[in-house]
Write a protein that holds these residues in place. Structure first.
Motif, short mmCIF file in Angstrom:
data_model
loop_
_atom_site.label_atom_id
_atom_site.label_comp_id
_atom_site.label_asym_id
_atom_site.label_seq_id
_atom_site.Cartn_x
_atom_site.Cartn_y
_atom_site.Cartn_z
N LYS A 253 15.49 5.11 10.80
CA LYS A 253 16.89 4.73 10.61
C LYS A 253 17.56 4.44 11.96
CE LYS A 253 21.01 6.40 8.24
NZ LYS A 253 21.56 7.51 7.46
N GLN B 186 16.33 1.14 13.30
CA GLN B 186 16.94 0.05 12.54
C GLN B 186 18.37 -0.20 13.01
OE1 GLN B 186 16.19 0.99 8.36
NE2 GLN B 186 15.64 -1.12 8.02
N ASP C 33 13.34 -3.27 10.68
CA ASP C 33 12.63 -2.11 10.15
C ASP C 33 11.32 -1.97 10.92
OD1 ASP C 33 11.25 -0.20 8.72
OD2 ASP C 33 11.49 -1.16 6.78
N LEU D 248 14.60 5.22 3.26
CA LEU D 248 15.70 5.89 3.93
C LEU D 248 16.57 6.66 2.94
CD1 LEU D 248 16.76 3.06 6.38
CD2 LEU D 248 15.31 5.03 6.84
#
Length: 188
Positions: free
Chosen positions: A159, A162, A168, A183
């Protein structure tokens, strides 16, 4: 080594110790996960090879098993990935191994800790360290060794990457859509 068939208890689970608990050198591996379809299986030779790998943490500790009336014995205890192997101090082959999944690591006294398992909380293994600092080091390392901890860490860092890159990081490996890496599966 000969293979020993495992027996199911009333709860439908095998013992938590992956190595046979009997005396003598002819111990066989026994799965320590619930005996249900899709349960993890162990290859005896691979597990023994894993026990020879460099440890994340290793020390000679006092150890007492879950059996009623068991006494504290000195064991070389070695953490490798998510297995806690334990050896007699004068032998190269492990006496046993605990799979550190769905378990609870708790401080019992300033320099003692225990490991119990969610499926069978009465089945506790006790460990005696030389100091509070050593006990703290062991309890932290054991908590970080579980698959659940590693999965939560992977999801957290995925996360964060990202957010920083807009991409990703798992997409390049073709596994970004797998449910275990989603996630949204991280509980707040």
């Amino acid at each position: 080594m000969r293979r020993r068939s495992s027996s199911r208890g009333a709860s439908g689970t095998a013992p938590r110790n992956v190595f046979g608990a009997g005396r003598g050198r002819a111990r066989a591996l026994v799965p320590e996960v619930p005996l249900v379809p899709g349960a993890m299986r162990y290859n005896e030779k691979e597990l023994q090879a894993l026990s020879r790998q460099p440890a994340e943490l290793a020390a000679e500790l006092g150890m007492r098993g879950p059996k009623k009336g068991s006494v504290v014995k000195r064991r070389l205890v070695k953490l490798v990935v998510n297995f806690l192997f334990y050896f007699r101090t004068d032998e190269a082959e492990p006496v046993g191994a605990l799979l550190l999944e769905r378990c609870r690591v708790a401080r019992e006294e300033p320099s003692n800790f225990s490991i119990s398992f969610i499926e069978d909380p009465e089945r506790k293994y006790y460990f005696e360290c030389c100091s509070e600092e050593q006990c703290e080091e062991w309890t932290e390392a054991l908590r970080r060794a579980s698959y659940e901890f590693m999965r939560r860490s992977l999801i957290f860092y995925r996360k964060e990457i990202q957010k920083m890159t807009g991409k990703d990081p798992l997409e390049q490996f073709g596994i970004s859509e797998e449910a275990r890496f989603q996630l949204s599966s991280l509980k707040a």
